[in-house]
Scaffold this motif. Sequence first.
Motif, PDB file in Angstrom:
ATOM      1  N   THR A 146       0.817  -1.218   0.000  1.00 36.58           N
ATOM      2  CA  THR A 146       0.000   0.000   0.000  1.00 36.58           C
ATOM      3  C   THR A 146       0.849   1.266   0.000  1.00 36.58           C
ATOM      4  OG1 THR A 146      -0.129   0.019   2.424  1.00 36.58           O
ATOM      5  CG2 THR A 146      -1.840  -1.177   1.245  1.00 36.58           C
ATOM      6  N   GLN A 147       2.164   1.124   0.175  1.00 40.02           N
ATOM      7  CA  GLN A 147       3.010   2.315   0.130  1.00 40.02           C
ATOM      8  C   GLN A 147       2.938   3.008  -1.225  1.00 40.02           C
ATOM      9  OE1 GLN A 147       6.068   2.597  -1.798  1.00 40.02           O
ATOM     10  NE2 GLN A 147       5.458   0.684  -2.763  1.00 40.02           N
ATOM     11  N   THR A 151       2.796   6.817  -1.622  1.00 34.82           N
ATOM     12  CA  THR A 151       3.797   7.483  -2.460  1.00 34.82           C
ATOM     13  C   THR A 151       3.133   8.381  -3.488  1.00 34.82           C
ATOM     14  OG1 THR A 151       5.344   5.633  -2.186  1.00 34.82           O
ATOM     15  CG2 THR A 151       5.723   7.115  -4.045  1.00 34.82           C
ATOM     16  N   ALA A 152       2.043   7.899  -4.097  1.00 35.53           N
ATOM     17  CA  ALA A 152       1.339   8.703  -5.089  1.00 35.53           C
ATOM     18  C   ALA A 152       0.758   9.965  -4.461  1.00 35.53           C
ATOM     19  CB  ALA A 152       0.229   7.872  -5.740  1.00 35.53           C
ATOM     20  N   ALA A 209       4.085   1.449   5.863  1.00 31.95           N
ATOM     21  CA  ALA A 209       3.875   1.770   4.448  1.00 31.95           C
ATOM     22  C   ALA A 209       3.724   3.278   4.245  1.00 31.95           C
ATOM     23  CB  ALA A 209       2.651   1.031   3.925  1.00 31.95           C
ATOM     24  N   ALA A 210       3.025   3.944   5.185  1.00 37.43           N
ATOM     25  CA  ALA A 210       2.851   5.391   5.071  1.00 37.43           C
ATOM     26  C   ALA A 210       4.186   6.116   5.223  1.00 37.43           C
ATOM     27  CB  ALA A 210       1.852   5.880   6.123  1.00 37.43           C
ATOM     28  N   LEU A 211       5.017   5.689   6.178  1.00 37.81           N
ATOM     29  CA  LEU A 211       6.322   6.330   6.358  1.00 37.81           C
ATOM     30  C   LEU A 211       7.211   6.108   5.142  1.00 37.81           C
ATOM     31  CD1 LEU A 211       7.038   5.493  10.115  1.00 37.81           C
ATOM     32  CD2 LEU A 211       6.512   7.730   9.132  1.00 37.81           C
ATOM     33  N   ILE A 317       6.363   1.560  -7.374  1.00 33.96           N
ATOM     34  CA  ILE A 317       5.786   0.514  -8.217  1.00 33.96           C
ATOM     35  C   ILE A 317       6.593  -0.764  -8.110  1.00 33.96           C
ATOM     36  CG2 ILE A 317       5.344  -0.151 -10.609  1.00 33.96           C
ATOM     37  CD1 ILE A 317       4.694   2.771 -11.153  1.00 33.96           C
ATOM     38  N   MET A 318       7.913  -0.654  -8.118  1.00 30.16           N
ATOM     39  CA  MET A 318       8.752  -1.848  -8.027  1.00 30.16           C
ATOM     40  C   MET A 318       8.598  -2.535  -6.675  1.00 30.16           C
ATOM     41  SD  MET A 318      10.097  -2.597 -10.809  1.00 30.16           S
ATOM     42  CE  MET A 318      10.981  -3.966 -10.052  1.00 30.16           C
TER      43      MET A 318
END
Length: 393
Positions: A146-147, A151-152, A209-211, A317-318
């Motif tokens: 979910t990162q 990120t987006a 994931a948020a960090l 994405i990767m």
Amino acid sequence: MATITASASSAMQEAAKTPTASPPRATAASTASPARYRPSPLVIFSACLVLIGAGGPLLLRVYFVHGGQRLWLSALLQISGWPLLLPPLCVSLFRGRRHGIANLLLPLRLVVAAAVLGGFYAVSCYVYAMGSQALPLSTSSLLLATQLAFTAVFAFLFVGLRFTPFSANAVLLLIIGPAVLGVGPGAGKPAGVTSKAYWTGFCEGIAAAALAGLVLPLVEVAMERYGRRTGPAARTPPPYSTVMQMQAVMGAAGTIVCLLGMAIKSDFGALRSEAAAFGLGETNYYLVLVWDAVSWQLLNLGIMGLITCASSLLAGIMIAVLLPLSQILAVMFLHEKFDGPKGIALVLSLWGFASYMYGEKVQQKKLEAQKSELLQQQQQVGSKTGDLELAAP
């Protein structure tokens, strides 16, 4: 692939202002279709490093499954492999000086920014370790995917990324995927883990994931603001020595943070007893730690390379691409159950990834068409100018 529309549009405006250098008579023959987008070798190399480093999360889960309990140590494993970069970095800098290339070292302001971001990344690794302690690898990898959504969002706020219907759909699907996992957490809960510990680890996985989604765009912002090159070098990707320096500085700063955390928690004195009680044996305990640090270093170097040579969104994405690979490794080596909620979450995450990649392909075609149209307009203006010059007495 990962193209930031704001930067692409500014580049097109600059190209529109640049006068054509081709002769007026040759414009008719130079209206060929634009070349297809091809990633640079450095981008491909960095993406391969990310895939090779997929063993890092697996070995971290092995550490916890067989009796490991030191969270700051597990966070240290994720960032402490940076000394492996020193030999190739020294060779790269030495060869650059021999060929007369100056200013290969990072600017001081960029070093300071990288050190601060390295500290934030260490905190992210610690939170991820907290979640991995209570969650199966398959679940924690789904949460980490979910990162890309974070990120987006942060790239929209800090880098100027513009959402398309496809990217918005991808973000939505990557948010729904973990929500599906929360419907029935008991099915994927490891033996001996309480529901409270599971839910706590679930929230910690989302926080990690948020960090991580925050750090990636900030690294891109720091590179753009403090590491901008001028002259002809600004048109080419930065050398890989820049990538290794950024990763080394962030790793060194994060290592200091983790060592301070280990000192506060008195982890140094407990390592020997933990190694003696490790389920796979004392020797394998140290082997797991060493190879886990190496795997995470390959993963981090690949991510840094993608951020530096492409964009933070491509790096996100990767990381999402690692999702199916982590699922396979968890089932093969850790014998984790792959139940219905995990399958639905996996399908939603892969659907979101495919939606984003398709949207990037469509966006790239639009940019190619706009560049081709600008080129044709410039050629027509140049042709008319040449005809007027010939018709002048």
